[in-house]
Design a protein around this motif. Structure first.
Motif, PDB file in Angstrom:
ATOM      1  N   GLY A 243       0.817  -1.200   0.000  1.00  0.00           N
ATOM      2  CA  GLY A 243       0.000   0.000   0.000  1.00  0.00           C
ATOM      3  C   GLY A 243       0.853   1.253   0.000  1.00  0.00           C
ATOM      4  N   PHE A 244       0.199   2.406   0.151  1.00  0.00           N
ATOM      5  CA  PHE A 244       0.935   3.668   0.210  1.00  0.00           C
ATOM      6  C   PHE A 244       0.111   4.694   0.974  1.00  0.00           C
ATOM      7  CE2 PHE A 244      -1.685   4.206  -3.587  1.00  0.00           C
ATOM      8  CZ  PHE A 244      -2.181   5.481  -3.414  1.00  0.00           C
ATOM      9  N   ASP A 245       0.815   5.725   1.472  1.00  0.00           N
ATOM     10  CA  ASP A 245       0.196   6.916   2.062  1.00  0.00           C
ATOM     11  C   ASP A 245       0.626   8.119   1.234  1.00  0.00           C
ATOM     12  OD1 ASP A 245      -0.995   5.565   4.274  1.00  0.00           O
ATOM     13  OD2 ASP A 245       0.971   5.494   5.243  1.00  0.00           O
ATOM     14  N   TYR A 246      -0.343   8.890   0.776  1.00  0.00           N
ATOM     15  CA  TYR A 246      -0.072  10.104  -0.001  1.00  0.00           C
ATOM     16  C   TYR A 246      -0.436  11.308   0.854  1.00  0.00           C
ATOM     17  CZ  TYR A 246      -0.908  13.879  -3.328  1.00  0.00           C
ATOM     18  OH  TYR A 246      -0.910  15.091  -3.979  1.00  0.00           O
ATOM     19  N   TYR A 247       0.547  12.199   1.072  1.00  0.00           N
ATOM     20  CA  TYR A 247       0.336  13.391   1.894  1.00  0.00           C
ATOM     21  C   TYR A 247       0.408  14.633   1.011  1.00  0.00           C
ATOM     22  CZ  TYR A 247       1.415  10.343   5.895  1.00  0.00           C
ATOM     23  OH  TYR A 247       1.424   9.328   6.816  1.00  0.00           O
ATOM     24  N   ASN A 248      -0.467  15.578   1.318  1.00  0.00           N
ATOM     25  CA  ASN A 248      -0.441  16.871   0.638  1.00  0.00           C
ATOM     26  C   ASN A 248      -0.745  17.955   1.661  1.00  0.00           C
ATOM     27  OD1 ASN A 248      -2.379  19.114  -0.699  1.00  0.00           O
ATOM     28  ND2 ASN A 248      -0.741  18.548  -2.113  1.00  0.00           N
ATOM     29  N   VAL A 249       0.142  18.953   1.738  1.00  0.00           N
ATOM     30  CA  VAL A 249      -0.073  20.067   2.669  1.00  0.00           C
ATOM     31  C   VAL A 249      -0.045  21.369   1.882  1.00  0.00           C
ATOM     32  CG1 VAL A 249       0.867  18.848   4.656  1.00  0.00           C
ATOM     33  CG2 VAL A 249       2.400  20.219   3.217  1.00  0.00           C
ATOM     34  N   SER A 250      -0.601  22.401   2.487  1.00  0.00           N
ATOM     35  CA  SER A 250      -0.676  23.709   1.840  1.00  0.00           C
ATOM     36  C   SER A 250       0.719  24.314   1.645  1.00  0.00           C
ATOM     37  CB  SER A 250      -1.544  24.636   2.695  1.00  0.00           C
ATOM     38  OG  SER A 250      -1.412  25.973   2.284  1.00  0.00           O
ATOM     39  N   ASP A 251       0.835  25.138   0.622  1.00  0.00           N
ATOM     40  CA  ASP A 251       2.093  25.866   0.399  1.00  0.00           C
ATOM     41  C   ASP A 251       2.450  26.746   1.593  1.00  0.00           C
ATOM     42  OD1 ASP A 251       2.277  24.730  -2.068  1.00  0.00           O
ATOM     43  OD2 ASP A 251       1.368  26.416  -3.125  1.00  0.00           O
ATOM     44  N   LEU A 252       1.453  27.109   2.376  1.00  0.00           N
ATOM     45  CA  LEU A 252       1.696  27.914   3.561  1.00  0.00           C
ATOM     46  C   LEU A 252       2.649  27.200   4.516  1.00  0.00           C
ATOM     47  CD1 LEU A 252       0.845  30.451   5.242  1.00  0.00           C
ATOM     48  CD2 LEU A 252      -0.990  29.033   6.215  1.00  0.00           C
ATOM     49  N   ILE A 253       2.571  25.885   4.549  1.00  0.00           N
ATOM     50  CA  ILE A 253       3.447  25.108   5.426  1.00  0.00           C
ATOM     51  C   ILE A 253       4.788  24.851   4.762  1.00  0.00           C
ATOM     52  CG2 ILE A 253       3.690  22.902   6.638  1.00  0.00           C
ATOM     53  CD1 ILE A 253       0.613  22.805   6.747  1.00  0.00           C
ATOM     54  N   SER A 254       4.733  24.335   3.527  1.00  0.00           N
ATOM     55  CA  SER A 254       5.979  23.919   2.868  1.00  0.00           C
ATOM     56  C   SER A 254       6.857  25.088   2.460  1.00  0.00           C
ATOM     57  CB  SER A 254       5.645  23.078   1.627  1.00  0.00           C
ATOM     58  OG  SER A 254       4.851  23.820   0.724  1.00  0.00           O
ATOM     59  N   ASP A 255       6.265  26.277   2.211  1.00  0.00           N
ATOM     60  CA  ASP A 255       7.059  27.413   1.747  1.00  0.00           C
ATOM     61  C   ASP A 255       7.592  28.276   2.881  1.00  0.00           C
ATOM     62  OD1 ASP A 255       6.643  26.608  -0.788  1.00  0.00           O
ATOM     63  OD2 ASP A 255       5.089  28.073  -1.275  1.00  0.00           O
ATOM     64  N   SER A 256       6.789  28.436   3.950  1.00  0.00           N
ATOM     65  CA  SER A 256       7.190  29.409   4.967  1.00  0.00           C
ATOM     66  C   SER A 256       7.258  28.835   6.383  1.00  0.00           C
ATOM     67  CB  SER A 256       6.219  30.616   4.941  1.00  0.00           C
ATOM     68  OG  SER A 256       4.886  30.151   5.110  1.00  0.00           O
ATOM     69  N   ALA A 257       6.203  28.198   6.841  1.00  0.00           N
ATOM     70  CA  ALA A 257       6.153  27.769   8.241  1.00  0.00           C
ATOM     71  C   ALA A 257       7.209  26.727   8.560  1.00  0.00           C
ATOM     72  CB  ALA A 257       4.761  27.231   8.568  1.00  0.00           C
ATOM     73  N   ASN A 258       7.302  25.685   7.725  1.00  0.00           N
ATOM     74  CA  ASN A 258       8.281  24.633   7.985  1.00  0.00           C
ATOM     75  C   ASN A 258       8.601  23.911   6.672  1.00  0.00           C
ATOM     76  OD1 ASN A 258       9.884  22.581   8.906  1.00  0.00           O
ATOM     77  ND2 ASN A 258       8.340  21.639  10.224  1.00  0.00           N
ATOM     78  N   PRO A 259       9.612  24.392   5.938  1.00  0.00           N
ATOM     79  CA  PRO A 259       9.963  23.748   4.661  1.00  0.00           C
ATOM     80  C   PRO A 259      10.374  22.289   4.814  1.00  0.00           C
ATOM     81  CG  PRO A 259      10.981  25.912   4.857  1.00  0.00           C
ATOM     82  CD  PRO A 259      10.411  25.584   6.199  1.00  0.00           C
ATOM     83  N   ASP A 260      10.787  21.887   6.015  1.00  0.00           N
ATOM     84  CA  ASP A 260      11.198  20.499   6.233  1.00  0.00           C
ATOM     85  C   ASP A 260      10.058  19.600   6.689  1.00  0.00           C
ATOM     86  OD1 ASP A 260      13.857  20.846   5.531  1.00  0.00           O
ATOM     87  OD2 ASP A 260      14.379  21.594   7.538  1.00  0.00           O
ATOM     88  N   TYR A 261       8.835  20.115   6.644  1.00  0.00           N
ATOM     89  CA  TYR A 261       7.696  19.317   7.103  1.00  0.00           C
ATOM     90  C   TYR A 261       7.605  18.004   6.316  1.00  0.00           C
ATOM     91  CZ  TYR A 261       2.969  18.102   8.581  1.00  0.00           C
ATOM     92  OH  TYR A 261       1.876  17.455   9.102  1.00  0.00           O
ATOM     93  N   LEU A 262       7.717  18.087   4.994  1.00  0.00           N
ATOM     94  CA  LEU A 262       7.790  16.895   4.140  1.00  0.00           C
ATOM     95  C   LEU A 262       9.159  16.770   3.483  1.00  0.00           C
ATOM     96  CD1 LEU A 262       4.261  16.908   2.409  1.00  0.00           C
ATOM     97  CD2 LEU A 262       5.020  15.552   4.367  1.00  0.00           C
ATOM     98  N   GLY A 263      10.083  17.649   3.849  1.00  0.00           N
ATOM     99  CA  GLY A 263      11.432  17.568   3.328  1.00  0.00           C
ATOM    100  C   GLY A 263      11.637  18.372   2.067  1.00  0.00           C
ATOM    101  N   ASN A 264      12.675  19.194   2.026  1.00  0.00           N
ATOM    102  CA  ASN A 264      13.087  19.941   0.832  1.00  0.00           C
ATOM    103  C   ASN A 264      11.991  20.856   0.280  1.00  0.00           C
ATOM    104  OD1 ASN A 264      15.595  18.591   0.888  1.00  0.00           O
ATOM    105  ND2 ASN A 264      14.700  16.852  -0.233  1.00  0.00           N
ATOM    106  N   GLY A 265      11.176  21.381   1.145  1.00  0.00           N
ATOM    107  CA  GLY A 265      10.148  22.317   0.701  1.00  0.00           C
ATOM    108  C   GLY A 265       9.016  21.683  -0.073  1.00  0.00           C
ATOM    109  N   ARG A 266       8.913  20.369  -0.063  1.00  0.00           N
ATOM    110  CA  ARG A 266       7.835  19.701  -0.811  1.00  0.00           C
ATOM    111  C   ARG A 266       6.501  19.871  -0.098  1.00  0.00           C
ATOM    112  NH1 ARG A 266      10.631  13.854  -1.261  1.00  0.00           N
ATOM    113  NH2 ARG A 266      10.911  14.388   0.946  1.00  0.00           N
ATOM    114  N   ASN A 267       5.430  19.871  -0.869  1.00  0.00           N
ATOM    115  CA  ASN A 267       4.099  19.857  -0.259  1.00  0.00           C
ATOM    116  C   ASN A 267       3.349  18.557  -0.556  1.00  0.00           C
ATOM    117  OD1 ASN A 267       3.572  20.289  -2.913  1.00  0.00           O
ATOM    118  ND2 ASN A 267       2.230  22.061  -2.619  1.00  0.00           N
ATOM    119  N   THR A 268       4.006  17.619  -1.240  1.00  0.00           N
ATOM    120  CA  THR A 268       3.429  16.293  -1.445  1.00  0.00           C
ATOM    121  C   THR A 268       4.511  15.229  -1.251  1.00  0.00           C
ATOM    122  OG1 THR A 268       3.866  16.245  -3.828  1.00  0.00           O
ATOM    123  CG2 THR A 268       1.738  17.157  -3.122  1.00  0.00           C
TER     124      THR A 268
END
Length: 296
Positions: A243-268
């Protein structure tokens, strides 16, 4: 005048041999009155459950031969196996013997197959102390999963999930234990979708900081899993999962709040899963075991 030919001699010898064989078989059977052949199996009380499910879960089959003592052991074991399917409130197996033939009578009382008596209320914190430090109702989730056991009468199970609150979750899970003729292979498919207005994006001073946007959802997660279930023996189960888990977060998180949330500024991100599970369940009764063991 008829002549006595080789064919007549062969026919006479064959007839004599067959008579001797029949006499010998009858004598052997008379000398072993404790051997019984299962002639037929009758099932009653199964308003919904298919007969082939019950026949799969017992250890006795038409054509099997048992001694009286061995037959009694298999009957008691089969009763336990049936009750451990969780399909029945109770069951009983009785027998009737005529000469050297056994007729089995299985009587079951089925459970109500829809379970919606387990509402869920959960805190999003790591534990109850974390939530009590800031006891907001906003960060609670609540829902009412509906589980339909024996969905089509084939020992299959359908689970529908709807959870609301801080993290909305919708899921469907369908499991069927028999997909091949030998009834040794089963399959389960699980799909889950989550979304939320708030994300705990980073830990500062041993405290989790949150970002919240009420206008739209800033967190999405899609999970999918397929399980292949192999159960040749009655109490041993092998499960292979992918199986797999697919994550998607807002650019608000990946660009400014915490670029390492999903690693390397990714939002997916996609996280694959590969699992093997082994169960050896030698308990006498799964609900309330008095003897046996469980290895998982």
């Amino acid at each position: 005048m008829q002549t006595f030919t080789l064919n007549h001699l062969f026919t006479a010898c064959f007839a004599a041999f067959f008579c001797c064989f029949l006499w010998h078989s009858t004598a052997v059977l008379a000398q072993n009155p404790d051997r019984f052949v299962v002639k037929d199996i009758k099932i009653s009380g199964n308003e919904f459950t298919r007969p082939h499910v019950i026949l799969r879960e017992i250890t006795i089959h038409k054509g099997d031969t048992f001694s009286r003592a061995a037959l009694e052991v298999e009957i008691r074991q089969s009763e336990k196996f049936l009750i451990n399917t969780h399909l029945f409130l109770n069951d009983s197996i009785t027998d009737s013997i005529h000469l050297n033939e056994v007729y089995l009578y299985i009587k079951v009382k089925e459970r109500f197959n829809v379970d919606f008596w387990h509402p869920q209320v959960n805190s999003t914190g790591r534990d109850i102390n974390t939530w009590l430090h800031n006891p907001t109702l906003y960060r609670l989730t609540f829902g009412l999963p509906v589980v339909i056991s024996n969905f089509t009468g084939q020992y299959d199970k359908l689970t529908l999930t709807a959870v609301f609150g801080w993290r909305e979750t919708f899921g469907i899970d369908y499991k069927i234990p028999y997909i091949n003729k030998a009834k040794t292979l089963g399959i389960e498919n699980i799909f889950t979708y989550q979304q939320g207005h708030e994300v705990g994006d980073i830990t500062k001073n041993n405290s989790l900081d949150y970002i919240r946007v009420d206008e739209n959802f800033i967190y999405h997660k899609i999970s999918w899993e397929t399980d292949l279930i192999y159960r040749k023996k009655y109490q041993v189960t092998h499960t292979f999962s992918v199986g797999f888990d697919y994550y998607n977060v807002s650019d608000l998180i990946s660009d400014s709040a915490n670029p390492d949330y999903l690693g390397n500024g990714r939002n997916t991100i996609i996280v694959p899963r590969l699992v093997y599970k082994y169960i050896d369940d030698k308990r006498d009764y799964a609900f309330y075991a008095k003897n046996g063991f469980l290895v998982n």
